[in-house]
Write a protein that holds these residues in place. Sequence first.
Motif, short mmCIF file in Angstrom:
data_model
loop_
_atom_site.label_atom_id
_atom_site.label_comp_id
_atom_site.label_asym_id
_atom_site.label_seq_id
_atom_site.Cartn_x
_atom_site.Cartn_y
_atom_site.Cartn_z
N ASP A 79 9.14 37.27 19.59
CA ASP A 79 8.59 38.46 18.98
C ASP A 79 9.44 38.90 17.79
O ASP A 79 9.42 40.06 17.38
N SER B 183 7.99 40.72 15.00
CA SER B 183 7.75 42.15 15.14
C SER B 183 9.08 42.90 15.01
O SER B 183 9.21 43.83 14.23
N LEU B 184 10.08 42.48 15.80
CA LEU B 184 11.43 43.03 15.69
C LEU B 184 12.42 41.89 15.85
O LEU B 184 12.54 41.32 16.94
N TYR C 40 12.46 44.33 9.16
CA TYR C 40 12.83 44.29 10.58
C TYR C 40 12.21 43.13 11.33
O TYR C 40 12.39 43.01 12.53
#
Lengths: 398, 398
Positions: free
Chosen positions: B37, B40-41, B224
């Motif tokens: 992930d 996403s982050l 990010y």
Amino acid sequence: MSEPVSELAVRAEKLDAADELRGSRDAFVLDDVTYLDGNSLGALPAVVPGRIEDVVRRQWGELRIRSWEESGWWTAPERIGDRIAPLVGAAPGQIVVGDSTSVNVFKALVGAVRMAGEGRDELLVDATTFPTDGYIAESAARMTGCTLRPVAPADVPGALGDRTAAVLLNHVDYRTGRLHDLPALTAAVHEAGAVAVWDLCHSAGALPVGLDEHGVDLAVGCTYKYLNGGPGSPAYLYVRRDVQDRFDSPLPGWNSHAEPFGMRSEYEAAPGALRGRVGTPDILSMLALEAALEVWDGVSVEAVRAKSLALTDFFLECVERYVPEGGVECLTPVAHGERGSQIALRCHDAGAVMKRLIERGVVGDFRAPDVLRFGFTPLYVGFADVERAARVLAETLA
Amino acid sequence: MSEPVSELAVRAEKLDAADELRGSRDAFVLDDVTYLDGNSLGALPAVVPGRIEDVVRRQWGELRIRSWEESGWWTAPERIGDRIAPLVGAAPGQIVVGDSTSVNVFKALVGAVRMAGEGRDELLVDATTFPTDGYIAESAARMTGCTLRPVAPADVPGALGDRTAAVLLNHVDYRTGRLHDLPALTAAVHEAGAVAVWDLCHSAGALPVGLDEHGVDLAVGCTYKYLNGGPGSPAYLYVRRDVQDRFDSPLPGWNSHAEPFGMRSEYEAAPGALRGRVGTPDILSMLALEAALEVWDGVSVEAVRAKSLALTDFFLECVERYVPEGGVECLTPVAHGERGSQIALRCHDAGAVMKRLIERGVVGDFRAPDVLRFGFTPLYVGFADVERAARVLAETLA
């Protein structure tokens, strides 16, 4: 130096001993510097380093993406807004934290013009404002088809009219420290049928604001001055509950959507203050601010205001006694009702004077072209600091 | 599961052993979770906690206001922009960091329309965009008197015309992982005399972008995801050098002024990319990002891209072998030239499936209504992770 040093120093000691807020100083990381620049960057609250370490190492490093829910990251903007609310006299549900003050001024002003409705196409702005508010107001006016008119705050009542859409005012002037009459000016703006927008950068955390009580429509403020949130910590936007439905943001990012994870292509604004959110919040800065706000637990803004006035009164007295006649000119009003929590002194060669003060451990700041600014943050500045600052200023000017 | 597990697992081990980027994994704080992930982050770079501790304790806590100069806080937005520049194929002096992606989309689109000039009053936006770009584009169109027209990226060339002011496109689609043809689409936009604005959120740090090479006018991106800047770390704005003089920001905050400390009431935009700045930068988040970017030292984006394709190829192969026919449908293009660094699988009850995967230590994310997203971050994801993720997915679906 017409009086012996010791008399004022002795009095400072007594005032510090009697200070009911003196315990708050322990909540900050301080040293022997006399720090009178908390009106620019608040000192570090002692709770922050440990909290940020947890945010970085555990919340980000271990939980990673799960922290958006499990560590409460997603709801931080409104949760921290509710924490700021009592400091500015607002009930919960009206403040969201995020973005810079400049960005929030843009949201507030465009939102205000849209609220004002048809036929109102003039925007008034404090002519003595911190520049960014003026620049952003100019952009907001340009983008909403309004005319921008800079007006000194005292002249606002006479400048209001049928075409006034909104008025942007500073609660405390960044340069002179003058406190403007928020209740009276807000009432005048409303009397004219316009929307009142206040910038609280230099008042929130230093004196009572009373947003709800005085019916302010929209307000913005930073959090790195008297709220000690850290360098560039996120600003906030207040939208009074009963105008929230009419708040139409020019920055409708996905965080302000009624269903942000619905990934819908049609925009639908969230209810309440949430519609003031924009994009993904900067969690590190935001959670440092949240920790910093803990220093306010059990502290009343009224006590802070009382100490602030005592500090600035005492500073003016010390300056008058120590600094030879004509050495400085005070730009800050003497009347308590017109004074924020800083003292601005005009003097010759102010930039160089401030440099020497800083070298001697008295930190204020310089604002072009000729102003020395000294901020008095009642949570961690004491009367001995005040006496020392005035004494070193006198020595520096001598 | 038509093949024995071990064959792919053995191959994964060999691929990991031959991986020239495998050393980069040590630059991150990781555990035994299979973390897919990072789109996403991004995971926590090991250098960040110590750096942030220094920023908080020493720079803020001890130096306080002096850090704006002495710790380089003031110049962080452009300094960190220059650090991102090589990752997106930009020469220095064209990127500033700050604000959220949404806010930067607003700056870029309004700036683009103003650049496009008279007679051009249509804004095209990727119809499949991450929602915030669409919402902000709608606001930018409304505030500049333009019409907004959502168009699938493939249909953009046919939709361009004399009235097209600007086109906002995503380099990689957030949902499907489809890579759009930035060089060809930018050329088409220019051919029509319009301004090309690209959103790099899902490509920067995962594949070569080539902003300068392909003549992109304006671009935005978050930091990010593949850049590992931390939760909500500030976004960036690229303004190509030869259009900087014509970039007229709708958010002309004091940080974008030619002389920010001159405190002048008249606005005058700073030269260069600096005019993309707005208000006071959020230093904690910004300097965490700066530290995080150190993991790119000595890493070539081309090597990252090669590994990214190898990872996603291998994942598709593992899924095909492990998951029974009909269990999932791949939304991500098979052709390398059309694939970003994620794989999107459509499946029945995807939300619940992702929950079970996360419980078993395979972290991807769910995008409504029916998509499992798996992001492959070449700096810290290996082939064994890939094999495990596909295997656990198959077991979860079984």
